[in-house]
Design an enzyme around this catalytic site. Structure first.
Site, mmCIF file in Angstrom:
data_model
loop_
_atom_site.group_PDB
_atom_site.id
_atom_site.type_symbol
_atom_site.label_atom_id
_atom_site.label_comp_id
_atom_site.label_asym_id
_atom_site.label_seq_id
_atom_site.Cartn_x
_atom_site.Cartn_y
_atom_site.Cartn_z
ATOM 1 N N HIS A 122 -59.362 -70.187 -21.864
ATOM 2 C CA HIS A 122 -59.732 -70.000 -20.453
ATOM 3 C C HIS A 122 -60.627 -71.150 -20.012
ATOM 4 O O HIS A 122 -61.677 -71.375 -20.603
ATOM 5 C CB HIS A 122 -60.502 -68.683 -20.270
ATOM 6 C CG HIS A 122 -59.636 -67.466 -20.371
ATOM 7 N ND1 HIS A 122 -60.058 -66.217 -19.979
ATOM 8 C CD2 HIS A 122 -58.372 -67.313 -20.813
ATOM 9 C CE1 HIS A 122 -59.089 -65.347 -20.185
ATOM 10 N NE2 HIS A 122 -58.060 -65.979 -20.698
ATOM 11 N N TYR A 128 -66.547 -61.038 -14.015
ATOM 12 C CA TYR A 128 -67.839 -60.345 -14.154
ATOM 13 C C TYR A 128 -68.211 -59.857 -12.758
ATOM 14 O O TYR A 128 -68.258 -60.655 -11.823
ATOM 15 C CB TYR A 128 -68.928 -61.309 -14.615
ATOM 16 C CG TYR A 128 -68.873 -61.727 -16.073
ATOM 17 C CD1 TYR A 128 -68.041 -62.752 -16.509
ATOM 18 C CD2 TYR A 128 -69.689 -61.100 -17.018
ATOM 19 C CE1 TYR A 128 -68.019 -63.142 -17.841
ATOM 20 C CE2 TYR A 128 -69.676 -61.488 -18.357
ATOM 21 C CZ TYR A 128 -68.841 -62.507 -18.761
ATOM 22 O OH TYR A 128 -68.827 -62.897 -20.081
ATOM 23 N N PRO A 181 -74.570 -58.209 -24.804
ATOM 24 C CA PRO A 181 -73.257 -58.874 -24.854
ATOM 25 C C PRO A 181 -72.869 -59.661 -23.600
ATOM 26 O O PRO A 181 -71.880 -60.396 -23.631
ATOM 27 C CB PRO A 181 -72.277 -57.718 -25.087
ATOM 28 C CG PRO A 181 -72.981 -56.496 -24.618
ATOM 29 C CD PRO A 181 -74.440 -56.742 -24.845
ATOM 30 N N LYS A 198 -72.536 -64.193 -26.589
ATOM 31 C CA LYS A 198 -73.138 -65.191 -27.493
ATOM 32 C C LYS A 198 -73.258 -64.750 -28.952
ATOM 33 O O LYS A 198 -73.443 -65.588 -29.833
ATOM 34 C CB LYS A 198 -74.550 -65.556 -26.983
ATOM 35 C CG LYS A 198 -74.544 -66.384 -25.731
ATOM 36 C CD LYS A 198 -74.318 -67.853 -26.045
ATOM 37 C CE LYS A 198 -73.871 -68.644 -24.852
ATOM 38 N NZ LYS A 198 -72.424 -68.773 -24.708
ATOM 39 N N TYR A 241 -72.507 -71.160 -20.972
ATOM 40 C CA TYR A 241 -71.461 -70.181 -21.261
ATOM 41 C C TYR A 241 -70.464 -70.726 -22.288
ATOM 42 O O TYR A 241 -70.095 -70.024 -23.229
ATOM 43 C CB TYR A 241 -70.755 -69.762 -19.964
ATOM 44 C CG TYR A 241 -69.898 -68.528 -20.166
ATOM 45 C CD1 TYR A 241 -70.458 -67.250 -20.134
ATOM 46 C CD2 TYR A 241 -68.538 -68.636 -20.421
ATOM 47 C CE1 TYR A 241 -69.676 -66.120 -20.356
ATOM 48 C CE2 TYR A 241 -67.749 -67.519 -20.634
ATOM 49 C CZ TYR A 241 -68.330 -66.264 -20.598
ATOM 50 O OH TYR A 241 -67.562 -65.146 -20.817
HETATM 51 P P1 FAD Z 1 -71.706 -57.912 -38.111
HETATM 52 O O1 FAD Z 1 -70.451 -58.178 -37.402
HETATM 53 O O2 FAD Z 1 -72.508 -56.711 -37.747
HETATM 54 O O3 FAD Z 1 -71.359 -57.847 -39.663
HETATM 55 C C1 FAD Z 1 -72.257 -57.372 -40.634
HETATM 56 C C2 FAD Z 1 -71.476 -56.795 -41.802
HETATM 57 O O4 FAD Z 1 -72.385 -56.371 -42.799
HETATM 58 C C3 FAD Z 1 -70.663 -55.575 -41.396
HETATM 59 O O5 FAD Z 1 -69.329 -55.725 -41.823
HETATM 60 C C4 FAD Z 1 -71.382 -54.436 -42.059
HETATM 61 O O6 FAD Z 1 -70.493 -53.377 -42.421
HETATM 62 C C5 FAD Z 1 -71.998 -55.107 -43.281
HETATM 63 N N1 FAD Z 1 -73.163 -54.415 -43.815
HETATM 64 C C6 FAD Z 1 -74.137 -53.743 -43.148
HETATM 65 N N2 FAD Z 1 -75.037 -53.227 -43.990
HETATM 66 C C7 FAD Z 1 -74.639 -53.603 -45.240
HETATM 67 C C8 FAD Z 1 -75.152 -53.376 -46.523
HETATM 68 N N3 FAD Z 1 -76.242 -52.645 -46.730
HETATM 69 N N4 FAD Z 1 -74.503 -53.886 -47.583
HETATM 70 C C9 FAD Z 1 -73.373 -54.644 -47.407
HETATM 71 N N5 FAD Z 1 -72.826 -54.880 -46.207
HETATM 72 C C10 FAD Z 1 -73.463 -54.382 -45.127
HETATM 73 N N6 FAD Z 1 -70.348 -61.917 -29.387
HETATM 74 C C11 FAD Z 1 -69.736 -63.031 -28.922
HETATM 75 O O7 FAD Z 1 -70.018 -64.122 -29.418
HETATM 76 N N7 FAD Z 1 -68.803 -62.986 -27.912
HETATM 77 C C12 FAD Z 1 -68.474 -61.815 -27.304
HETATM 78 O O8 FAD Z 1 -67.600 -61.787 -26.430
HETATM 79 C C13 FAD Z 1 -69.145 -60.620 -27.745
HETATM 80 N N8 FAD Z 1 -68.841 -59.434 -27.182
HETATM 81 C C14 FAD Z 1 -69.375 -58.302 -27.702
HETATM 82 C C15 FAD Z 1 -69.026 -57.093 -27.136
HETATM 83 C C16 FAD Z 1 -69.542 -55.917 -27.647
HETATM 84 C C17 FAD Z 1 -69.162 -54.615 -27.005
HETATM 85 C C18 FAD Z 1 -70.428 -55.952 -28.769
HETATM 86 C C19 FAD Z 1 -70.993 -54.676 -29.354
HETATM 87 C C20 FAD Z 1 -70.793 -57.160 -29.336
HETATM 88 C C21 FAD Z 1 -70.281 -58.337 -28.813
HETATM 89 N N9 FAD Z 1 -70.611 -59.574 -29.356
HETATM 90 C C22 FAD Z 1 -70.073 -60.706 -28.845
HETATM 91 C C23 FAD Z 1 -71.536 -59.657 -30.507
HETATM 92 C C24 FAD Z 1 -70.827 -59.788 -31.860
HETATM 93 O O9 FAD Z 1 -69.900 -58.742 -32.028
HETATM 94 C C25 FAD Z 1 -71.857 -59.796 -33.002
HETATM 95 O O10 FAD Z 1 -72.902 -60.672 -32.684
HETATM 96 C C26 FAD Z 1 -71.221 -60.200 -34.336
HETATM 97 O O11 FAD Z 1 -70.487 -59.134 -34.876
HETATM 98 C C27 FAD Z 1 -72.276 -60.632 -35.368
HETATM 99 O O12 FAD Z 1 -71.652 -60.922 -36.589
HETATM 100 P P2 FAD Z 1 -72.425 -60.705 -37.953
HETATM 101 O O13 FAD Z 1 -71.477 -61.098 -39.027
HETATM 102 O O14 FAD Z 1 -73.759 -61.319 -37.886
HETATM 103 O O15 FAD Z 1 -72.720 -59.129 -38.021
HETATM 104 C C1 DHB Z 2 -65.938 -59.769 -23.796
HETATM 105 C C2 DHB Z 2 -67.162 -59.388 -24.297
HETATM 106 C C3 DHB Z 2 -68.298 -59.881 -23.719
HETATM 107 O O1 DHB Z 2 -69.502 -59.523 -24.199
HETATM 108 C C4 DHB Z 2 -68.239 -60.758 -22.642
HETATM 109 O O2 DHB Z 2 -69.388 -61.213 -22.095
HETATM 110 C C5 DHB Z 2 -67.009 -61.146 -22.156
HETATM 111 C C6 DHB Z 2 -65.850 -60.643 -22.743
HETATM 112 C C7 DHB Z 2 -64.712 -59.217 -24.438
HETATM 113 O O3 DHB Z 2 -64.856 -58.336 -25.296
HETATM 114 O O4 DHB Z 2 -63.612 -59.643 -24.094
#
Ligand code: FAD
Ligand code: DHB
Length: 393
Positions: A74, A203, A295, A299, A387
């Site tokens: 996009h 948005y 979210p 980021k 962004y």
């Molecule tokens: P996580 O994805 O949380 O992974 C951590 C892992 O560790 C998990 O698999 C978990 O099961 C495991 N774990 C936990 N505890 C233990 C333990 N004790 N022992 C072993 N394993 C364990 N980010 C973006 O950049 N762009 C977006 O568009 C965006 N949209 C989002 C929309 C929503 C609705 C949400 C909720 C989040 C969004 N995010 C977005 C944020 C993004 O999903 C997270 O920042 C991302 O998942 C972080 O990755 P991570 O690997 O640090 O943590």
């Molecule tokens: C999506 C998630 C976000 O947090 C955002 O800012 C834009 C799009 C998505 O899940 O597509």
């Protein structure tokens, strides 16, 4: 199972899996320990927006083939306000940088496949995971898999276990400063079997609250609407969700999202959180284990990727040259990027949502904020460069 590795990685989310692969490419051993099963990790519906730098990193890692085929690039997005959609030309304002829509589950699936192809260990379904001697040169991780207990000795531990993991709480109280902000609202998100009605994200600021139109594929629409922080999902029938989404997203030109069967729904909490420093002894925190952003700015996953990119380079420097310079600078550099993303995510969140305590003055000021943003090239450029994301450094 081996009981010794160079880097023990806790968590197989985006942070842990990207780190494992980057270390593999540098010839560094790691074991990834995850406490959920493979299906859970892949099917958790979360992020969708990848910054340009994250897409480039996936390609450099050799795991970008499906992303190139199926990801939706996009070059712009819309901000809607009072029923009018305003376009922001992300690529035109940032010398061609763009975002790519590719679900987090797809990123994780590609990385798990790549990990398995390397033959290096990745243990799902681990329980009783704990970290020990993190302030010594010989840290270790204990965990159980298939009824067997293991003690893994390593040189370093990467805490990639998300916000609710065990790594951050293992740091002694007093060694870490936590900065936190909670919000009075959350997001109710759905996946719907409906062709995206717009080729780009929308948005929307609305008097009923924020709404966001996004997508996952040419057949699947992803939508979010602001709800209360303690919202009860059972109070939201499919009809109620659609009528609220359409009320908040429909614009005067007749645009509105297409509807269809709802495939999945859930509520995501909103929080800003920073742990400082991102390191204690030989435990390095990365991704959501170290920081959470609301979210709105998309980021979180991108910050996680930037953390582990930096950590992998610092570890390679240590193993190749015996230098701890990168490891010593890891936290400071990470915090700089994190605070930049925190500021942007907080700003976008407060501009676009309706706070329960907001007055009519606040709402008018928010509208003025959006109107300024979409009418000033300088403001749009500042928005666009944040962004699409600053390059990895
Ligand atoms: P996580 O994805 O949380 O992974 C951590 C892992 O560790 C998990 O698999 C978990 O099961 C495991 N774990 C936990 N505890 C233990 C333990 N004790 N022992 C072993 N394993 C364990 N980010 C973006 O950049 N762009 C977006 O568009 C965006 N949209 C989002 C929309 C929503 C609705 C949400 C909720 C989040 C969004 N995010 C977005 C944020 C993004 O999903 C997270 O920042 C991302 O998942 C972080 O990755 P991570 O690997 O640090 O943590
Ligand atoms: C999506 C998630 C976000 O947090 C955002 O800012 C834009 C799009 C998505 O899940 O597509």
């Amino acid at each position: 199972m081996p009981t010794r590795t160079q880097v023990a990685i806790i968590g197989a989310g985006p942070a842990g899996l990207i780190l494992g692969h980057l270390l593999h490419l540098r010839g560094i051993d790691s074991i990834i320990i995850e406490n959920h099963d493979r299906e859970y990790v892949i099917h958790r519906v979360r992020a969708g927006v990848l910054e340009q730098g994250t897409v480039d990193l996936m390609h450099e890692m050799g795991v970008g083939d499906r992303l190139a085929r199926e990801g939706l690039r996009h070059e712009g997005l819309y901000l809607a306000c009072d029923g009018t959609r305003h376009h922001i030309d992300l690529a035109g304002l940032t010398n061609g940088r763009a975002i790519t829509i590719y679900g987090q589950g797809e990123v994780v699936k590609d990385l798990i496949d790549a990990r398995i192809a390397t033959g290096r260990p990745l243990h799902f379904d681990a329980s009783n995971v704990s970290v020990h001697n993190i302030d010594s040169e010989h840290p270790s991780v204990r965990y159980d898999v298939n009824g067997e207990s293991y003690e893994l000795s390593c040189d370093f531990i990467a805490g990639c276990d998300g916000f609710h993991g065990v790594c951050r709480p293992s740091i002694p109280a007093g060694a870490l400063c936590a900065y936190e902000k909670t919000y009075s609202f959350a997001w109710l998100g759905i996946l719907a079997e409906a062709a995206p009605a717009s080729p780009e994200l929308v948005y929307s600021v609305h008097q009923n609250g924020f709404a966001l139109f996004s997508m996952r594929s040419p057949q699947v629409t992803r939508l979010y609407l602001q709800c209360a922080a303690n919202e009860d999902l059972s109070q939201w029938s499919d009809d109620r969700i659609w009528s609220e989404l359409i009320a908040r997203l429909r614009t005067h030109d007749g645009w509105q999202p297409n509807t269809g069967p709802i495939l999945q729904k859930g509520i995501a909490a909103m929080r800003s959180f920073v742990a400082d420093p991102m390191r204690y002894g030989r435990l390095y925190l990365a991704g959501d284990a170290a920081h959470i952003v609301p979210p709105t700015g998309a980021k979180g996953l991108n910050l996680a990727a930037a953390d582990v990119w930096r950590l992998s380079r610092a570890l390679a420097e240590f193993y190749d040259e015996g230098s701890t310079a990168g490891l010593d600078a890891y936290s400071e550099r990470g915090l700089r990027r994190t605070w930049r993303a925190q500021r942007f995510s907080w700003w976008m969140t407060t501009m676009l949502h309706r706070d329960a305590t907001a007055t009519p003055f606040d709402y008018r000021r928010q509208i003025a904020d959006v109107e300024y943003l979409v009418s000033s090239r300088a403001a749009m450029t500042s928005f666009a460069e944040n962004y699409v994301g600053v390059p990895l450094e």
